[in-house]
Every structure is written in structure tokens, then in C-alpha cells.
Design a protein around this motif. Sequence first.
Motif, PDB file in Angstrom:
ATOM      1  N   UNK A 129     -14.666   9.710   0.449  1.00 49.58           N
ATOM      2  CA  UNK A 129     -13.660  10.734   0.708  1.00 49.58           C
ATOM      3  C   UNK A 129     -14.301  12.113   0.810  1.00 49.58           C
TER       4      UNK A 129
ATOM      5  N   UNK B 162       1.848   8.926  -6.474  1.00 53.99           N
ATOM      6  CA  UNK B 162       2.077   7.491  -6.552  1.00 53.99           C
ATOM      7  C   UNK B 162       0.872   6.747  -5.994  1.00 53.99           C
TER       8      UNK B 162
ATOM      9  N   UNK C 239       2.249  19.714   1.167  1.00 55.66           N
ATOM     10  CA  UNK C 239       0.844  19.426   1.439  1.00 55.66           C
ATOM     11  C   UNK C 239      -0.088  20.389   0.705  1.00 55.66           C
TER      12      UNK C 239
ATOM     13  N   UNK D 191      -1.831   4.441   3.889  1.00 59.35           N
ATOM     14  CA  UNK D 191      -1.151   5.585   3.287  1.00 59.35           C
ATOM     15  C   UNK D 191       0.217   5.240   2.697  1.00 59.35           C
ATOM     16  N   UNK D 192       1.115   4.780   3.529  1.00 58.72           N
ATOM     17  CA  UNK D 192       2.477   4.569   3.054  1.00 58.72           C
ATOM     18  C   UNK D 192       3.209   3.519   3.889  1.00 58.72           C
TER      19      UNK D 192
ATOM     20  N   UNK E  71      -0.298   2.747  -5.506  1.00 53.31           N
ATOM     21  CA  UNK E  71       0.036   1.343  -5.710  1.00 53.31           C
ATOM     22  C   UNK E  71      -0.567   0.569  -4.555  1.00 53.31           C
TER      23      UNK E  71
ATOM     24  N   UNK F 104       0.854  -1.184   0.000  1.00 50.46           N
ATOM     25  CA  UNK F 104       0.000   0.000   0.000  1.00 50.46           C
ATOM     26  C   UNK F 104       0.888   1.232   0.000  1.00 50.46           C
ATOM     27  N   UNK F 105       0.705   2.025  -1.050  1.00 51.31           N
ATOM     28  CA  UNK F 105       1.503   3.249  -1.130  1.00 51.31           C
ATOM     29  C   UNK F 105       0.707   4.249  -1.944  1.00 51.31           C
ATOM     30  N   UNK F 106       0.160   5.231  -1.246  1.00 50.68           N
ATOM     31  CA  UNK F 106      -0.739   6.165  -1.903  1.00 50.68           C
ATOM     32  C   UNK F 106      -0.447   7.571  -1.390  1.00 50.68           C
ATOM     33  N   UNK F 107       0.178   8.361  -2.241  1.00 49.73           N
ATOM     34  CA  UNK F 107       0.606   9.683  -1.781  1.00 49.73           C
ATOM     35  C   UNK F 107      -0.586  10.606  -1.507  1.00 49.73           C
ATOM     36  N   UNK F 108      -1.740  10.352  -2.171  1.00 47.87           N
ATOM     37  CA  UNK F 108      -2.915  11.180  -1.900  1.00 47.87           C
ATOM     38  C   UNK F 108      -3.421  10.942  -0.476  1.00 47.87           C
ATOM     39  N   UNK F 109      -3.510   9.664  -0.132  1.00 46.03           N
ATOM     40  CA  UNK F 109      -3.973   9.321   1.218  1.00 46.03           C
ATOM     41  C   UNK F 109      -2.966   9.820   2.256  1.00 46.03           C
ATOM     42  N   UNK F 110      -1.695   9.687   1.927  1.00 43.02           N
ATOM     43  CA  UNK F 110      -0.655  10.195   2.826  1.00 43.02           C
ATOM     44  C   UNK F 110      -0.892  11.660   3.152  1.00 43.02           C
ATOM     45  N   UNK F 111      -1.188  12.429   2.135  1.00 40.85           N
ATOM     46  CA  UNK F 111      -1.439  13.853   2.335  1.00 40.85           C
ATOM     47  C   UNK F 111      -2.619  14.088   3.276  1.00 40.85           C
ATOM     48  N   UNK F 112      -3.667  13.268   3.074  1.00 41.86           N
ATOM     49  CA  UNK F 112      -4.844  13.439   3.944  1.00 41.86           C
ATOM     50  C   UNK F 112      -4.493  13.159   5.404  1.00 41.86           C
ATOM     51  N   UNK F 113      -3.698  12.131   5.596  1.00 40.77           N
ATOM     52  CA  UNK F 113      -3.355  11.736   6.963  1.00 40.77           C
ATOM     53  C   UNK F 113      -2.535  12.802   7.673  1.00 40.77           C
ATOM     54  N   UNK F 114      -1.849  13.609   6.923  1.00 43.88           N
ATOM     55  CA  UNK F 114      -0.951  14.582   7.549  1.00 43.88           C
ATOM     56  C   UNK F 114      -1.602  15.940   7.799  1.00 43.88           C
TER      57      UNK F 114
END
Lengths: 188, 188
Positions: A160, B89, B81, B33-34, B91, A90-100
Motif C-alpha cells: 500500500x 469496517x 474521504x 473494496x465493497x 471484513x 469483501x467489505x473494507x472501508x479503507x480500500x473503498x476510500x483509496x478507490x475513490x
Amino acid sequence: MSLSHALLGLLAASPATGYDLAREFERDFGRYAWQAGHASIYPELGKLAARELVQVVDEGPRGSKTYDITPAGREELRQWLLRPPGSGVVRNSHVLRMFLIPVLDEDDQRAMLAAIEEQATAAAAELRVVLSTIPPSDGSPRSELGRLAAEFGLAQYEATRAWARRTLDGLGGSATRTPARGPRASVR
Amino acid sequence: MSLSHALLGLLAASPATGYDLAREFERDFGRYAWQAGHASIYPELGKLAARELVQVVDEGPRGSKTYDITPAGREELRQWLLRPPGSGVVRNSHVLRMFLIPVLDEDDQRAMLAAIEEQATAAAAELRVVLSTIPPSDGSPRSELGRLAAEFGLAQYEATRAWARRTLDGLGGSATRTPARGPRASVR
DNA sequence: ATTTGCATGTAATACGTTACATGATTCT
DNA sequence: AGAATCATGTAACGTATTACATGCAAAT
């Protein structure tokens, strides 16, 4: 490594050239599930062919090679799909942004959440259009693939959008109301 | 490359050792997320320190180093952000599996969708428990991070569960009813 | 004639994973 | 004393991205 399974899956739906596959990865498929560029696709097709999970079934105009999945490839794909998931990549930069989002100050949080809500709304609208152009069930696995992808994407975008709305509401209505937390600097 | 931003984000919430960060990536953060293992985290922390986006603020018992984000790091994170997303990305092997369901025969499709529905239901239930243990808003960005992650995850699982249910219903009720498509072999 | 799109490939570099390697501290 | 956990790191290998490189075919 899931690129091989992504390729097997697309070829299971219908034969395609490496170029065709690269384009699929730029559309909905790559938007939600798996991204890959042609520079990884061509070598991977070669490896799959060497393992006899796919084969070249046609050679066309510009030196193009159309690949198809073999029975062995179909079996390998089936095994992978039916194997209980457990751990996956699992690697999703969009979700990462949301989490931060919480690390930003409140004005920035509001701006980001508003942008996310807007984008999710727009993306959902776009997918509704896509879905309306796909016949409900024409039976071909390739169109089923697209329809399922679009339906799943729509559900995710709706979720979302609603989450962004709720989170935004939780922050309070305007940039001037409801501080609710001390200034960022005082938190650490 | 988003690993650096994931690290900056976690450190912006609170200082941590590389080991702490590696554990975060094994929890909700890595689930949606990552993902990253310690073997990528330690070198990356070194690089971030060299760029002065993070710094070692404490050295503890077992040669442990506690990192914190610097003002420059915070600014870099903020810029990343707030920058409009565009391409990122993506995946996700779980989503990939869902997209490939139509290439299976109907019995297999049903089995997979049922398994997805079950897992999404279980995961949602688990997250509801997690959420009930987090105070609604205690103000610390670290707990906000966790809460937001859990809320987003819950929304996604709910959407996935509903999608699996709908898709399953669309296939027809039982393994013996509603073939709706010819046998797999005839499709290609 | 020129541009756009189809179509494939390789090389250099960057990134990630697995395995290897070490050792301190805490808990039982 | 022994096991589990904390804590960091490197080396080898595999995978992915970016840039480079080529050329045919179709459309304007």
C-alpha cells in the motif's frame, strides 16, 4: 457467514472466553480479516455450542465460560478452509476510500495519498516491532496465528505504501506543478 | 455505513443507473473494496435522493433512472474521504482464511498456501491484462477509478503471492521433509 | 473507597442477502 | 418466437451495531 469460522479458527488455536475473542477482534485479526463485537460473539458461541462445534470446557471467576473447539468443529473448520474460495465477503472501508481518490481534485488527491503513505509506513513500522517480539517459531498455533497475521499485514502495508508513493509521483511533484487534467468542474 | 459513500463515489465519477452500479460492485470494486447487491442499492439510492445528495437526471427506456451526484453529495463525499480514517469496517473472508492457516496440519497448510499462491498469481496476471487495456491517463475520473483499483489490486496480489511463497518456503520444501512441529494432536 | 478491567448478556434498530415478482427491450 | 439482458422493486429472513444493563475482581 464467516463469523462462525473466525470463532472456530481462534478456538482451534487455543481455548478462550467470549471476552478474549472479542479482544482478538480488536487487534490485528479485526484490523485485516474480520471484525465483530461482543454482542455478536456471545450469541454466536451459543449457536456453535448448540451445534456441538464448540463446548464449554471451564467456568471461571466472574461467570466466565472458556470455550474450546470440538473434533466436529475442527473438521467443519478444515472443510471450510480447504474448500476452494470462489466468492467471499469483501467489505473494507479503507480500500473503498483509496478507490475513490480520483473523484477528488488534485490537491485533495495529494493530501489523501500522502496521508495513506504516512499511515501505511507507520503501521508497517509498528508491525515490525510486533514481529520482533514474537519468537520466530515457538510452535504454538496461537503465536503462529499472530505471526502470520503480522507478516501478511506487513506485506499489505508495504504494498500500500509503495502504491501510494507511485500514485503520488504519477500526479506530479507539488501542489502547483503538473495540472495534467482540466479543473474538476469541467470533467462533467 | 459506507454503502452510501461507495454509491456517491461511483456517481461522482459518472452518472449511472442502479443497475449499472450493481454491476460495478460485481467487478474490481466489489472484489477489493465493497460488495453490495441490487436489493440494497435501490433503497439506498432512494434514501440518498431524499437527502438530496443524488438526483435523478434522466429516465430511460425500461423505467430506468439515471442518478447523478449533487453538489451537496460531492461535498459530503469529500468530507468523508478527507476525514482521517481511524476505525473502519473490515471484513474479508479471503484474508480470514489466510490468517487461520496455522490451525491446519502441515500437509493442509502446504496445500492451502500453494492454492493461494496460484490464485494470486493468476489474479495478478489478469489485472495486468486489464491495466494494459486502460489508456495510461485519459483523464476521465471513471477510467481513473478503474485504473487505480486495478493497480492497487495488483500490488495486493503481488504482496500476497510473495507472502504465500515465503510462508511455504518457511514450512520446508516437501510434504515429507521438515516436520518442525509435533503432530497437531499433541499441541493441545 | 474508587476506578479499571473482566465478563456476560439482551433489546432496539439498522443493514444486508436471498428469494420472490414483474415487465420491457434487444438479440438470435 | 424465444432467450438473454436490462431494469426495478418488495418481503422475509438473518446478521450486525449500538445502547442498555448488570455485576464481580483486581489494582490503586
